[in-house]
Design a protein around this motif. Structure first.
Motif, PDB file in Angstrom:
ATOM      1  N   MET A   1       0.835  -1.201   0.000  1.00  0.00           N
ATOM      2  CA  MET A   1       0.000   0.000   0.000  1.00  0.00           C
ATOM      3  C   MET A   1       0.873   1.257   0.000  1.00  0.00           C
ATOM      4  SD  MET A   1      -3.189  -0.825   0.096  1.00  0.00           S
ATOM      5  CE  MET A   1      -4.183  -2.291   0.375  1.00  0.00           C
ATOM      6  N   ASP A   2       1.168   1.725  -1.134  1.00  0.00           N
ATOM      7  CA  ASP A   2       1.982   2.931  -1.206  1.00  0.00           C
ATOM      8  C   ASP A   2       1.131   4.132  -1.617  1.00  0.00           C
ATOM      9  OD1 ASP A   2       5.427   2.547  -2.151  1.00  0.00           O
ATOM     10  OD2 ASP A   2       4.484   3.666  -0.561  1.00  0.00           O
ATOM     11  N   ASP A   3      -0.088   4.105  -1.148  1.00  0.00           N
ATOM     12  CA  ASP A   3      -1.020   5.122  -1.629  1.00  0.00           C
ATOM     13  C   ASP A   3      -1.207   6.260  -0.627  1.00  0.00           C
ATOM     14  OD1 ASP A   3      -2.356   5.885  -3.804  1.00  0.00           O
ATOM     15  OD2 ASP A   3      -4.275   5.088  -3.179  1.00  0.00           O
ATOM     16  N   SER A   4      -0.312   6.313   0.367  1.00  0.00           N
ATOM     17  CA  SER A   4      -0.499   7.363   1.376  1.00  0.00           C
ATOM     18  C   SER A   4      -0.180   8.728   0.766  1.00  0.00           C
ATOM     19  CB  SER A   4       0.408   7.096   2.567  1.00  0.00           C
ATOM     20  OG  SER A   4       1.742   6.941   2.116  1.00  0.00           O
ATOM     21  N   PRO A   5      -0.984   9.717   1.049  1.00  0.00           N
ATOM     22  CA  PRO A   5      -0.732  11.055   0.499  1.00  0.00           C
ATOM     23  C   PRO A   5       0.499  11.673   1.136  1.00  0.00           C
ATOM     24  CG  PRO A   5      -2.542  11.136   2.065  1.00  0.00           C
ATOM     25  CD  PRO A   5      -2.161   9.677   1.907  1.00  0.00           C
ATOM     26  N   PRO A   6       1.197  12.504   0.423  1.00  0.00           N
ATOM     27  CA  PRO A   6       2.382  13.163   0.982  1.00  0.00           C
ATOM     28  C   PRO A   6       1.978  14.092   2.111  1.00  0.00           C
ATOM     29  CG  PRO A   6       1.793  14.142  -1.133  1.00  0.00           C
ATOM     30  CD  PRO A   6       0.896  12.950  -0.933  1.00  0.00           C
ATOM     31  N   PRO A   7       2.880  14.307   3.045  1.00  0.00           N
ATOM     32  CA  PRO A   7       2.565  15.206   4.167  1.00  0.00           C
ATOM     33  C   PRO A   7       2.331  16.614   3.655  1.00  0.00           C
ATOM     34  CG  PRO A   7       4.907  14.665   4.158  1.00  0.00           C
ATOM     35  CD  PRO A   7       4.240  13.778   3.138  1.00  0.00           C
ATOM     36  N   PRO A   8       1.390  17.291   4.241  1.00  0.00           N
ATOM     37  CA  PRO A   8       1.097  18.655   3.779  1.00  0.00           C
ATOM     38  C   PRO A   8       2.275  19.575   4.019  1.00  0.00           C
ATOM     39  CG  PRO A   8      -0.076  18.194   5.828  1.00  0.00           C
ATOM     40  CD  PRO A   8       0.575  16.910   5.397  1.00  0.00           C
ATOM     41  N   SER A   9       2.723  20.201   2.962  1.00  0.00           N
ATOM     42  CA  SER A   9       3.860  21.115   3.099  1.00  0.00           C
ATOM     43  C   SER A   9       3.350  22.545   3.174  1.00  0.00           C
ATOM     44  CB  SER A   9       4.806  20.959   1.918  1.00  0.00           C
ATOM     45  OG  SER A   9       4.076  21.057   0.725  1.00  0.00           O
ATOM     46  N   ARG A  10       3.981  23.311   3.987  1.00  0.00           N
ATOM     47  CA  ARG A  10       3.575  24.713   4.093  1.00  0.00           C
ATOM     48  C   ARG A  10       3.994  25.470   2.845  1.00  0.00           C
ATOM     49  NH1 ARG A  10       5.797  25.844  10.148  1.00  0.00           N
ATOM     50  NH2 ARG A  10       4.612  24.236  11.195  1.00  0.00           N
ATOM     51  N   CYS A  12       5.477  28.397   0.535  1.00  0.00           N
ATOM     52  CA  CYS A  12       6.622  29.293   0.667  1.00  0.00           C
ATOM     53  C   CYS A  12       6.143  30.651   1.197  1.00  0.00           C
ATOM     54  CB  CYS A  12       7.286  29.449  -0.701  1.00  0.00           C
ATOM     55  SG  CYS A  12       8.544  30.715  -0.763  1.00  0.00           S
ATOM     56  N   PRO A  13       6.760  31.149   2.268  1.00  0.00           N
ATOM     57  CA  PRO A  13       6.325  32.431   2.845  1.00  0.00           C
ATOM     58  C   PRO A  13       6.606  33.612   1.928  1.00  0.00           C
ATOM     59  CG  PRO A  13       8.307  31.641   3.954  1.00  0.00           C
ATOM     60  CD  PRO A  13       7.882  30.554   2.999  1.00  0.00           C
ATOM     61  N   PRO A  18       4.274  25.809  -3.059  1.00  0.00           N
ATOM     62  CA  PRO A  18       4.603  24.728  -2.118  1.00  0.00           C
ATOM     63  C   PRO A  18       6.098  24.655  -1.857  1.00  0.00           C
ATOM     64  CG  PRO A  18       3.131  23.946  -3.866  1.00  0.00           C
ATOM     65  CD  PRO A  18       3.553  25.340  -4.247  1.00  0.00           C
ATOM     66  N   ALA A  19       6.461  24.506  -0.593  1.00  0.00           N
ATOM     67  CA  ALA A  19       7.880  24.436  -0.247  1.00  0.00           C
ATOM     68  C   ALA A  19       8.480  23.140  -0.766  1.00  0.00           C
ATOM     69  CB  ALA A  19       8.046  24.527   1.259  1.00  0.00           C
ATOM     70  N   ARG A  20       9.771  23.186  -1.058  1.00  0.00           N
ATOM     71  CA  ARG A  20      10.461  22.023  -1.608  1.00  0.00           C
ATOM     72  C   ARG A  20      11.783  21.820  -0.908  1.00  0.00           C
ATOM     73  NH1 ARG A  20      10.514  21.841  -8.104  1.00  0.00           N
ATOM     74  NH2 ARG A  20       8.331  21.437  -8.512  1.00  0.00           N
ATOM     75  N   GLN A  21      12.154  20.549  -0.791  1.00  0.00           N
ATOM     76  CA  GLN A  21      13.511  20.256  -0.334  1.00  0.00           C
ATOM     77  C   GLN A  21      14.490  20.657  -1.423  1.00  0.00           C
ATOM     78  OE1 GLN A  21      14.404  19.260   2.491  1.00  0.00           O
ATOM     79  NE2 GLN A  21      12.776  18.100   3.464  1.00  0.00           N
ATOM     80  N   TYR A  23      15.076  23.355   0.181  1.00  0.00           N
ATOM     81  CA  TYR A  23      14.970  24.786   0.496  1.00  0.00           C
ATOM     82  C   TYR A  23      13.880  25.090   1.505  1.00  0.00           C
ATOM     83  CZ  TYR A  23      17.565  24.729  -3.830  1.00  0.00           C
ATOM     84  OH  TYR A  23      18.464  24.455  -4.803  1.00  0.00           O
ATOM     85  N   GLN A  24      13.279  24.048   2.054  1.00  0.00           N
ATOM     86  CA  GLN A  24      12.214  24.305   3.010  1.00  0.00           C
ATOM     87  C   GLN A  24      12.691  25.238   4.109  1.00  0.00           C
ATOM     88  OE1 GLN A  24      10.663  20.578   4.290  1.00  0.00           O
ATOM     89  NE2 GLN A  24       9.316  20.404   2.546  1.00  0.00           N
ATOM     90  N   PRO A  25      11.840  26.105   4.615  1.00  0.00           N
ATOM     91  CA  PRO A  25      10.409  26.197   4.255  1.00  0.00           C
ATOM     92  C   PRO A  25      10.140  27.006   2.998  1.00  0.00           C
ATOM     93  CG  PRO A  25      10.916  27.817   5.926  1.00  0.00           C
ATOM     94  CD  PRO A  25      12.218  27.112   5.588  1.00  0.00           C
ATOM     95  N   PHE A  26      11.133  27.173   2.165  1.00  0.00           N
ATOM     96  CA  PHE A  26      10.924  27.951   0.944  1.00  0.00           C
ATOM     97  C   PHE A  26      10.818  27.023  -0.247  1.00  0.00           C
ATOM     98  CE2 PHE A  26      13.589  30.206   3.966  1.00  0.00           C
ATOM     99  CZ  PHE A  26      12.755  31.267   4.259  1.00  0.00           C
ATOM    100  N   CYS A  27      10.450  27.577  -1.395  1.00  0.00           N
ATOM    101  CA  CYS A  27      10.266  26.750  -2.573  1.00  0.00           C
ATOM    102  C   CYS A  27      11.536  26.713  -3.401  1.00  0.00           C
ATOM    103  CB  CYS A  27       9.111  27.291  -3.408  1.00  0.00           C
ATOM    104  SG  CYS A  27       9.507  28.838  -4.237  1.00  0.00           S
ATOM    105  N   SER A  28      12.406  27.662  -3.185  1.00  0.00           N
ATOM    106  CA  SER A  28      13.611  27.709  -4.002  1.00  0.00           C
ATOM    107  C   SER A  28      14.687  28.496  -3.269  1.00  0.00           C
ATOM    108  CB  SER A  28      13.316  28.377  -5.341  1.00  0.00           C
ATOM    109  OG  SER A  28      12.930  29.717  -5.128  1.00  0.00           O
TER     110      SER A  28
END
Ligand SMILES: [Zn+2]
Length: 59
Positions: A1-10, A12-13, A18-21, A23-28
């Motif tokens: 069962m790999d159908d779990s949704p990704p954790p909600p990311s905050r 980018c302020p 959406p924030a991305r690795q 660079y979290q909590p930023f998107c870039s």
């Protein structure tokens, strides 16, 4: 069962995307630097708010 949704990311302020690795909590890196620039600007302002020449007024 790999159908779990990704954790909600905050979002980018800076731009609201959406924030991305990694660079979290930023998107870039750009947004991270913008935030850093704001922070430094604020710190710099506080520092320059005091008059450093006050000590050498009397000679
Ligand atoms: Zn952003």
């Amino acid at each position: 069962m790999d159908d779990s949704p990704p954790p909600p990311s905050r979002p980018c302020p800076i731009c609201g995307k959406p924030a991305r690795q990694p660079y979290q909590p930023f998107c870039s890196r750009r947004c991270a630097q913008i935030d850093l620039g704001r922070w430094l600007k604020g710190a710099y302002r506080i520092e320059t708010d005091e008059s450093p020449d006050d000590d050498e007024v009397e000679r």
